[in-house]
Design an enzyme around this catalytic site. Sequence first.
Site, PDB file in Angstrom:
ATOM      1  N   ASP A 156     -15.109   9.018 -11.236  1.00 61.02           N
ATOM      2  CA  ASP A 156     -16.056   9.548 -10.417  1.00 61.02           C
ATOM      3  C   ASP A 156     -16.529  11.012 -10.659  1.00 61.02           C
ATOM      4  O   ASP A 156     -17.741  11.240 -10.520  1.00 61.02           O
ATOM      5  CB  ASP A 156     -15.598   9.511  -8.592  1.00 61.02           C
ATOM      6  CG  ASP A 156     -16.575  10.025  -8.009  1.00 61.02           C
ATOM      7  OD1 ASP A 156     -17.836   9.719  -8.054  1.00 61.02           O
ATOM      8  OD2 ASP A 156     -16.549  11.041  -7.221  1.00 61.02           O
ATOM      9  N   MET A 186       3.680  -0.766  -3.685  1.00 65.56           N
ATOM     10  CA  MET A 186       2.073  -0.872  -3.519  1.00 65.56           C
ATOM     11  C   MET A 186       1.587   0.604  -3.309  1.00 65.56           C
ATOM     12  O   MET A 186       0.519   1.016  -3.781  1.00 65.56           O
ATOM     13  CB  MET A 186       1.685  -1.539  -2.492  1.00 65.56           C
ATOM     14  CG  MET A 186       2.095  -3.231  -2.684  1.00 65.56           C
ATOM     15  SD  MET A 186       1.022  -3.820  -3.953  1.00 65.56           S
ATOM     16  CE  MET A 186       2.675  -3.947  -5.172  1.00 65.56           C
ATOM     17  N   GLU A 187       2.177   1.533  -2.768  1.00 61.50           N
ATOM     18  CA  GLU A 187       2.025   2.940  -2.746  1.00 61.50           C
ATOM     19  C   GLU A 187       1.902   3.504  -3.885  1.00 61.50           C
ATOM     20  O   GLU A 187       1.237   4.436  -4.210  1.00 61.50           O
ATOM     21  CB  GLU A 187       3.023   3.762  -1.743  1.00 61.50           C
ATOM     22  CG  GLU A 187       2.882   3.262  -0.327  1.00 61.50           C
ATOM     23  CD  GLU A 187       3.445   1.678   0.078  1.00 61.50           C
ATOM     24  OE1 GLU A 187       3.176   1.331   1.181  1.00 61.50           O
ATOM     25  OE2 GLU A 187       4.061   1.178  -0.649  1.00 61.50           O
ATOM     26  N   LEU A 216      -1.566  -6.867   4.416  1.00 59.15           N
ATOM     27  CA  LEU A 216      -0.084  -7.413   4.690  1.00 59.15           C
ATOM     28  C   LEU A 216       0.961  -6.447   4.484  1.00 59.15           C
ATOM     29  O   LEU A 216       2.243  -6.558   4.656  1.00 59.15           O
ATOM     30  CB  LEU A 216       0.398  -8.760   4.163  1.00 59.15           C
ATOM     31  CG  LEU A 216      -0.776 -10.051   4.317  1.00 59.15           C
ATOM     32  CD1 LEU A 216      -0.290 -11.272   3.509  1.00 59.15           C
ATOM     33  CD2 LEU A 216      -0.846 -10.129   5.872  1.00 59.15           C
ATOM     34  N   HIS A 255       3.262  -3.075   4.848  1.00 55.27           N
ATOM     35  CA  HIS A 255       3.866  -2.395   6.003  1.00 55.27           C
ATOM     36  C   HIS A 255       3.778  -1.189   6.115  1.00 55.27           C
ATOM     37  O   HIS A 255       3.578  -0.325   5.196  1.00 55.27           O
ATOM     38  CB  HIS A 255       5.266  -2.656   6.236  1.00 55.27           C
ATOM     39  CG  HIS A 255       5.785  -3.896   6.372  1.00 55.27           C
ATOM     40  ND1 HIS A 255       5.791  -4.881   5.111  1.00 55.27           N
ATOM     41  CD2 HIS A 255       5.908  -4.743   7.487  1.00 55.27           C
ATOM     42  CE1 HIS A 255       6.242  -5.847   5.775  1.00 55.27           C
ATOM     43  NE2 HIS A 255       6.445  -5.906   6.833  1.00 55.27           N
TER      44      HIS A 255
END
Length: 171
Positions: A133, A118-119, A82, A84
């Site tokens: 990792d 969110m970025e 969701l 953008h």
Amino acid sequence: MGERKEESVALTHLNEAGAAYMVDVTAKQPTVRTATAIGTVRCSERVMCALRDGTVPKGDVLAVARIAGIQAAKRVPQLLPLAHAIGVHGARVDVALEADYVAIKAEVRTADRTGVEMEALTAVSVAALAIVDMVKGVDRSAEITECKIIHKAGGRSGDWWREGYEPAANA
């Protein structure tokens, strides 16, 4: 005992039938927006020494983490259904070695219709994953211990600082 007052919160990404949908932001005016997130990767003393000495077998962990974080900030709409697709106009990922952990800080900027929280969180998360990792061959106990937004600016709600991270608290 105190009674907890429940606040009514409208869920913005559900339609009348309860189905998830992407909010339409076309009518919103683009504004400058920023978000800053932080995170940590706790590592053993052996890993911290290898990071300081540059002797991690997989290479330059901190450089890879920075690039992974920047790339991740630009890929959020592909990861979060969701979210953008916005222009990420600036992304900075800083990685620093502390006594027993790696500190990650990401700041993401845009001039668009929706925020970049969110970025910033994704940049920190993926930078942390890249570190784990790359050091897991030296020590499998490395762990991501936090990832959170500490500041956002711009948009309708303006500036927000997480308690304890306000500019005066950091002076």
